[in-house]
Enzyme design. Structure first.
Site, short mmCIF file in Angstrom:
data_model
loop_
_atom_site.label_atom_id
_atom_site.label_comp_id
_atom_site.label_asym_id
_atom_site.label_seq_id
_atom_site.Cartn_x
_atom_site.Cartn_y
_atom_site.Cartn_z
N VAL A 1 1.28 6.41 14.05
CA VAL A 1 0.67 5.27 13.06
C VAL A 1 1.51 3.99 13.49
O VAL A 1 0.67 2.94 13.39
CB VAL A 1 0.67 5.59 11.48
CG1 VAL A 1 0.23 4.46 10.76
CG2 VAL A 1 -0.08 7.27 11.50
N GLY A 2 2.61 3.97 13.31
CA GLY A 2 3.44 2.81 13.81
C GLY A 2 2.73 1.93 14.88
O GLY A 2 2.70 0.75 14.88
N GLU B 1 10.24 1.58 10.68
CA GLU B 1 11.04 2.50 10.53
C GLU B 1 10.27 3.82 10.87
O GLU B 1 9.45 4.09 9.84
CB GLU B 1 11.84 2.39 9.36
CG GLU B 1 13.07 3.24 9.40
CD GLU B 1 12.77 4.80 8.74
OE1 GLU B 1 12.53 5.73 9.49
OE2 GLU B 1 12.67 4.91 7.31
N GLU C 1 8.89 15.87 15.71
CA GLU C 1 9.17 15.52 14.33
C GLU C 1 8.38 16.74 13.53
O GLU C 1 7.28 16.28 13.46
CB GLU C 1 9.08 14.32 13.93
CG GLU C 1 9.56 14.08 12.45
CD GLU C 1 9.54 12.80 11.93
OE1 GLU C 1 10.49 12.24 11.31
OE2 GLU C 1 8.70 11.98 12.27
N GLY D 1 6.79 5.19 8.50
CA GLY D 1 6.00 6.33 8.60
C GLY D 1 6.42 7.08 9.99
O GLY D 1 7.31 6.81 10.80
N SER D 2 5.06 7.73 10.46
CA SER D 2 4.91 8.11 11.87
C SER D 2 5.16 7.18 13.02
O SER D 2 4.51 6.17 12.75
CB SER D 2 3.82 9.03 12.05
OG SER D 2 2.61 8.45 12.16
N THR D 3 5.32 7.63 14.10
CA THR D 3 5.53 6.69 15.49
C THR D 3 4.07 6.46 15.79
O THR D 3 3.83 5.47 16.29
CB THR D 3 6.12 7.40 16.52
OG1 THR D 3 7.81 7.44 16.08
CG2 THR D 3 6.16 6.85 17.84
N CYS E 1 13.04 11.48 7.41
CA CYS E 1 13.03 10.92 8.82
C CYS E 1 14.39 11.44 9.53
O CYS E 1 14.21 11.44 10.96
CB CYS E 1 12.53 9.50 8.77
SG CYS E 1 13.72 8.50 7.96
N LYS F 1 1.04 -1.18 0.01
CA LYS F 1 0.24 -0.15 0.12
C LYS F 1 0.72 1.23 -0.08
O LYS F 1 1.47 1.54 0.93
CB LYS F 1 -0.75 0.11 1.26
CG LYS F 1 -2.03 1.11 1.27
CD LYS F 1 -2.69 1.41 2.11
CE LYS F 1 -1.88 2.93 2.68
NZ LYS F 1 -1.96 4.03 1.95
#
Length: 501
Positions: free
Chosen positions: A249-250, A268, A399, A245-247, A302, A192
């Site tokens: 969403v991770g 990551e 970030e 992606g972002s923390t 990042c 995706k």
């Protein structure tokens, strides 16, 4: 303030033809089950580039079914590593032939520099694929002498169907970084891409089929994270997840994986990387490193060195040179070869950056240059430099993912290390010094996955990359990334009455 690029019609003439806008499932471009589409927007001007199929849970189910059949019954996992490697080499060759189109797609979809895409991003994609093509036939287990009258050997077997969720800041690079080792390992996959940047992923799937990747091995579902991405994360028939992606969403991806079938996850995630510049550094070199460390890819990277710590002896001269260089930084149409910085990827990211700039002012940081949108048309933001930044300010902790510097002064090496580690992130860091004792002390003391000494953005496909702390776990690049797509199976046999034991 920064200058504006030409933006003439000569550069807009490079607008690529949009050839693929449907989902790619089981080797075919198909409409979504619902028939829904969504707009992908050109951040240079806010215009609609194309309408792209909007995949959802039902489409993910179809893609996973195709990937599962290809893994359980298809040829891909059963080919020798050298045979997979040959197909991947042909894939790389096709990407090389279509490098200009792929670079142009990421320019109109993500606002990336066209010249940089042709010269750097797409050649790096090709290097990644060729690296893993060459590694595909070099995967071996071990022979083990066990205690007692047994011996064993280990097998590395492809893990199965993998779900790959790709971010928008480096669409081609990160797509190849996730898919190439999975393909080399013999896995099948559902990919995706980010909803902001779907176009190059679909072109990539087309070229993979032309190269000989069998149907069902590589499937691409375009759509939104909260629907298509969530369906991939929680799918019971996906065996492994990789997400960049972002923390925030991770964390959701990991929770969904745990709540479903406990599939392993590699993440990551975000970063707030420090760049430590010591008194013995050449100020011109250090300011140039700091400039590119934040402004490269308009700050949408990042590992951006957005926390710049400068030792007090050179601080004033460093600030002076950095401001001068930032003011000469050219912002404008990313098709213009004179331009250094294009637009932010979408309006949401654009507004997020402006929010943090206003927050920095409210918290008491001093704005030296930049700090606002560049023009009324397009999502352009001026290079922005703050001084008098405290470590607990939001602009020093969060970030931002944009062209915003936080400059801070320090006295001693111990202070610099302590402040550099004062973050929930641990993705990368930089050190600028002529003293290797200082360089070695700092590099061993900072808790981050990559430390760059007297350089920045030193990436190579053979050098593992990943984070500490809330920057995630698992590694991209190198053989470490390839091995994440395997199970290790131990096979044990007895040894009877051997006179040699």
């Amino acid at each position: 303030m920064a200058t504006h690029g030409n933006g003439s019609s000569d550069f807009f003439a490079k607008m690529p033809e949009i050839k693929f806008t449907k989902l790619f499932i089981n080797g075919q471009f198909v409409d979504s089950v619902s028939g829904k589409t969504f707009e992908t927007i050109d951040p240079r001007n806010g215009e609609v580039i194309a309408r792209v199929a909007e995949g959802d849970k039902e489409d993910v189910d179809l893609a996973v079914k195709a990937a599962r059949h290809a893994f359980d019954h298809g040829p891909w996992p059963r080919l020798s590593g050298s045979e997979r490697g040959k197909i991947l080499m042909e894939f790389a060759n096709l990407i090389e032939e279509h490098a200009e189109e792929l670079a142009a797609l990421d320019t109109v979809d993500a606002g990336k520099l066209f010249a940089g895409g042709k010269a750097t991003d797409i050649p790096h994609v090709i290097d990644i694929i060729r690296y893993y093509a060459g590694a595909a036939d070099k995967v071996h287990g071990e022979v083990l002498k066990m205690s007692g009258k047994f011996q064993a050997y280990t097998l590395r077997e492809p893990i199965g169907v993998v779900g790959l969720i790709i971010p928008w800041n480096f669409p081609c690079t990160l797509l190849s970084l996730k898919t190439s080792p999975a393909l080399a390992a013999g896995c099948t996959m559902v990919v995706k891409p980010a909803e902001q940047t779907p176009l190059s992923a679909l072109y990539y799937a087309h070229l993979a089929k032309l190269a000989g990747v069998p149907d069902g091995v590589l499937n691409v579902i375009t759509g939104y994270g909260e629907t298509a991405g969530a369906a991939i994360s929680s799918h019971m028939d996906i065996d492994k997840l990789r997400f960049t992606g972002s923390t925030e969403v991770g964390r959701k991806v990991m929770q969904a994986a745990a709540a479903s079938n406990l599939k392993p996850v590699s993440l990551e995630l975000g970063g707030k990387s420090p760049l430590l510049i010591f008194d013995d550094a050449d100020v011109n070199t250090a300011s140039s490193l700091a400039l590119s460390g934040v402004l490269y890819n308009k700050g949408e990277i990042c590992v951006a060195s957005s926390r710049v710590y400068v030792q007090e002896g050179i601080y004033d001269e460093f600030v002076k040179q950095l401001v001068e260089k930032a003011k000469s930084w050219v912002v404008g149409d990313p098709f213009d070869p004179k331009v250094c910085q294009g637009p932010q990827v979408d309006k949401k990211q654009f507004e997020k950056i402006l929010y943090y700039i206003e927050q920095g002012k409210r918290e008491g940081a001093t704005l030296l240059t930049g700090g606002k949108a560049f023009s009324n048309k397009g999502l352009y933001i001026e290079p922005t430099i703050f001084v008098d930044v405290k470590d607990d300010m939001l602009i020093a902790q969060d970030e931002i993912f944009g062209p915003v510097f936080s400059l801070m002064k320090f006295k001693t090496i111990d202070e610099a290390i302590k402040r550099a580690n004062n973050t929930r992130y641990g993705l990368a860091a930089g050190v600028v010094t002529k003293d290797f004792n200082v360089a070695n002390t700092v590099s061993r003391s900072i808790r981050a996955g990559t430390i760059w000494i007297n350089c920045y953005f030193g990436f190579d496909v053979g050098c593992p990359f990943g984070g500490y702390k809330m920057s995630g776990f698992g590694r991209d690049y190198g053989l470490e990334a390839l091995y994440e797509y395997f199970h290790i199976k131990s096979v044990v046999t007895p040894i009877y009455n051997s006179p040699w034991l």
